[in-house]
Design a protein around this motif. Structure first.
Motif, mmCIF file in Angstrom:
data_model
loop_
_atom_site.group_PDB
_atom_site.id
_atom_site.type_symbol
_atom_site.label_atom_id
_atom_site.label_comp_id
_atom_site.label_asym_id
_atom_site.label_seq_id
_atom_site.Cartn_x
_atom_site.Cartn_y
_atom_site.Cartn_z
ATOM 1 N N VAL A 5 0.825 -1.202 0.000
ATOM 2 C CA VAL A 5 0.000 0.000 0.000
ATOM 3 C C VAL A 5 0.866 1.262 0.000
ATOM 4 N N ASP A 6 1.987 1.216 0.714
ATOM 5 C CA ASP A 6 2.860 2.397 0.774
ATOM 6 C C ASP A 6 3.410 2.739 -0.611
ATOM 7 N N ALA A 7 3.854 1.721 -1.354
ATOM 8 C CA ALA A 7 4.365 1.965 -2.709
ATOM 9 C C ALA A 7 3.255 2.471 -3.620
ATOM 10 N N ALA A 8 2.064 1.898 -3.462
ATOM 11 C CA ALA A 8 0.929 2.349 -4.269
ATOM 12 C C ALA A 8 0.608 3.802 -3.979
ATOM 13 N N GLN A 9 0.655 4.172 -2.695
ATOM 14 C CA GLN A 9 0.384 5.555 -2.296
ATOM 15 C C GLN A 9 1.433 6.498 -2.881
ATOM 16 N N ALA A 10 2.701 6.090 -2.829
ATOM 17 C CA ALA A 10 3.782 6.934 -3.349
ATOM 18 C C ALA A 10 3.654 7.131 -4.859
ATOM 19 N N LEU A 11 3.306 6.075 -5.552
ATOM 20 C CA LEU A 11 3.135 6.165 -7.002
ATOM 21 C C LEU A 11 1.926 7.034 -7.361
ATOM 22 N N ALA A 12 0.868 6.924 -6.564
ATOM 23 C CA ALA A 12 -0.312 7.745 -6.798
ATOM 24 C C ALA A 12 0.000 9.225 -6.579
ATOM 25 N N GLU A 13 0.793 9.519 -5.559
ATOM 26 C CA GLU A 13 1.183 10.910 -5.306
ATOM 27 C C GLU A 13 2.058 11.437 -6.439
ATOM 28 N N GLU A 14 2.950 10.585 -6.963
ATOM 29 C CA GLU A 14 3.781 10.986 -8.096
ATOM 30 C C GLU A 14 2.923 11.270 -9.326
ATOM 31 N N ALA A 15 1.910 10.428 -9.526
ATOM 32 C CA ALA A 15 1.002 10.636 -10.653
ATOM 33 C C ALA A 15 0.248 11.954 -10.511
ATOM 34 N N ALA A 16 -0.197 12.260 -9.291
ATOM 35 C CA ALA A 16 -0.925 13.505 -9.063
ATOM 36 C C ALA A 16 -0.028 14.721 -9.291
ATOM 37 N N ALA A 17 1.250 14.582 -8.973
ATOM 38 C CA ALA A 17 2.180 15.684 -9.194
ATOM 39 C C ALA A 17 2.409 15.925 -10.681
ATOM 40 N N VAL A 18 2.335 14.854 -11.475
ATOM 41 C CA VAL A 18 2.532 14.972 -12.926
ATOM 42 C C VAL A 18 1.306 15.569 -13.596
ATOM 43 N N ASP A 19 0.103 15.111 -13.177
ATOM 44 C CA ASP A 19 -1.141 15.565 -13.809
ATOM 45 C C ASP A 19 -2.246 15.569 -12.757
ATOM 46 N N ALA A 20 -2.378 16.683 -12.081
ATOM 47 C CA ALA A 20 -3.286 16.775 -10.936
ATOM 48 C C ALA A 20 -4.750 16.588 -11.318
ATOM 49 N N ASP A 21 -5.114 16.899 -12.548
ATOM 50 C CA ASP A 21 -6.519 16.841 -12.945
ATOM 51 C C ASP A 21 -6.888 15.529 -13.651
ATOM 52 N N ASN A 22 -5.996 14.567 -13.663
ATOM 53 C CA ASN A 22 -6.242 13.323 -14.372
ATOM 54 C C ASN A 22 -7.317 12.490 -13.668
ATOM 55 N N ALA A 23 -8.312 12.054 -14.424
ATOM 56 C CA ALA A 23 -9.431 11.312 -13.843
ATOM 57 C C ALA A 23 -8.990 9.972 -13.275
ATOM 58 N N ALA A 24 -8.080 9.276 -13.980
ATOM 59 C CA ALA A 24 -7.616 7.973 -13.494
ATOM 60 C C ALA A 24 -6.900 8.114 -12.157
ATOM 61 N N VAL A 25 -6.151 9.192 -11.993
ATOM 62 C CA VAL A 25 -5.455 9.448 -10.728
ATOM 63 C C VAL A 25 -6.470 9.683 -9.615
ATOM 64 N N ALA A 26 -7.483 10.498 -9.898
ATOM 65 C CA ALA A 26 -8.505 10.796 -8.887
ATOM 66 C C ALA A 26 -9.236 9.538 -8.449
ATOM 67 N N VAL A 27 -9.590 8.694 -9.399
ATOM 68 C CA VAL A 27 -10.307 7.449 -9.074
ATOM 69 C C VAL A 27 -9.437 6.542 -8.214
ATOM 70 N N PHE A 28 -8.166 6.414 -8.583
ATOM 71 C CA PHE A 28 -7.289 5.522 -7.820
ATOM 72 C C PHE A 28 -7.035 6.051 -6.409
ATOM 73 N N ARG A 29 -6.848 7.345 -6.268
ATOM 74 C CA ARG A 29 -6.629 7.909 -4.933
ATOM 75 C C ARG A 29 -7.877 7.746 -4.057
ATOM 76 N N TYR A 30 -9.043 7.860 -4.660
ATOM 77 C CA TYR A 30 -10.285 7.611 -3.913
ATOM 78 C C TYR A 30 -10.333 6.160 -3.461
ATOM 79 N N GLN A 31 -9.920 5.260 -4.358
ATOM 80 C CA GLN A 31 -9.894 3.828 -4.023
ATOM 81 C C GLN A 31 -8.967 3.580 -2.837
ATOM 82 N N LEU A 32 -7.794 4.215 -2.846
ATOM 83 C CA LEU A 32 -6.861 4.044 -1.735
ATOM 84 C C LEU A 32 -7.452 4.572 -0.426
ATOM 85 N N ALA A 33 -8.087 5.725 -0.512
ATOM 86 C CA ALA A 33 -8.673 6.319 0.700
ATOM 87 C C ALA A 33 -9.798 5.456 1.248
#
Length: 295
Positions: A256-284
């Motif tokens: 989960v920690d690696a998944a969280q770190a990768l998700a944060e990296e993705a958000a830093a690259v493209d904050a408005d990306n829908a796939a990133v938002a969905v995955f971060r919601y899934q993690l939360a």
């Protein structure tokens, strides 16, 4: 008078002979240059007239005109032609930018396939079919995508894109062996700048097959392959979605920690990306492993 008509006929015949194209590499490069100039100039009639018989059979002139109405193509130079097989040449086109209403994609190099037919070098170009195939995939119309992919490959079997579309269509239809074969062929056909696209597809394939460790490694490799060509060729959106793919693989491995770190990296690259938002919601929400990612 009759003698003048004979002389005139001989002159016209001589001029026609001088204008006739020859089956040489130099003539193929010249035909590629004329095609690219027509493409850059938005001349649908000239582009249509330059195509192979197979391209004209599998696309109509309206598809070419529609493509040119929606896209602006620019290029820097056309290189020399090299023979792939008798009657088939491949010509490199450097510094290509394709702009549509959404974004511009920069390719350090395109390759055009030309065939010798009807005493001329004709261009095997299937560009207007790429986006319809992708749209069919996103709307899960896999049979339609498969037909379009077969059209692309029939027009130009040396371009990676048709084989990649075949892979995704076969995947969607559950035809795993054919999907794997098409993916391997896409890799063989891809240029250095195109390989990241194929590697990301390979990572998704492994995740779908239940091999998340392989998927994670391949997703990271895809990002490495894309790095020299980002963001011009591989956009922030593509990078973010590939990072989400890696995060999904990490989550499937229970990290989960690696998944969280990768998700944060993705958000830093493209904050408005829908796939990133969905995955971060899934993690939360607790983070259940997910076996698919946006293409």
């Amino acid at each position: 008078m009759r003698r003048w008509l004979v002389v005139l006929g001989m002159v016209l015949a001589l001029l026609a002979g001088c204008a006739r194209e020859e089956p040489t590499a130099e003539a193929a490069a010249g035909a590629a240059l004329r095609f690219m100039e027509a493409l850059a100039g938005g001349d649908a009639g000239q582009v249509w007239g330059a195509l192979t018989a197979e391209a004209r059979r599998r696309m109509d002139s309206g598809a070419v005109a529609s493509y040119l109405a929606d896209h602006t193509v620019r290029f820097e130079a056309v290189g020399a032609a090299r023979e792939l097989e008798p009657g088939v040449m491949r010509v490199a086109v450097r510094g290509v930018t394709v702009r549509d209403p959404g974004r511009a994609v920069e390719w350090p190099e395109w390759s055009l396939t030309l065939r010798w037919e009807e005493d001329r070098w004709a261009v095997a170009w299937a560009g207007p079919l790429f986006e319809p195939a992708l749209t069919a995939y996103h709307n899960t119309r896999y049979h339609e995508q498969l037909n379009l992919a077969r059209d692309i490959v029939a027009i130009d079997p040396y371009h990676y894109r048709g084989h990649l579309e075949l892979h995704y269509a076969f995947r969607g239809l559950g035809r795993i062996r054919q999907a794997e074969y098409a993916l391997n062929t896409a890799w063989e056909r891809a240029s250095a700048a195109e390989k990241a696209d194929v590697m990301a597809a390979r990572a998704r394939f492994k995740l779908a097959l239940g091999a998340p460790a392989d998927a994670l490694d391949l997703a990271r490799e895809a990002l490495d392959l894309a790095r020299p060509y980002a963001p011009g060729t591989y956009s922030p959106s593509w990078q973010a979605e590939t990072l989400v793919l890696a995060a999904q693989a990490a989550l499937a491995l229970g990290d989960v920690d690696a998944a969280q770190a990768l998700a944060e990296e993705a958000a830093a690259v493209d904050a408005d990306n829908a796939a990133v938002a969905v995955f971060r919601y899934q993690l939360a929400a607790g983070g259940r492993p997910q076996q698919e990612s946006t293409r």
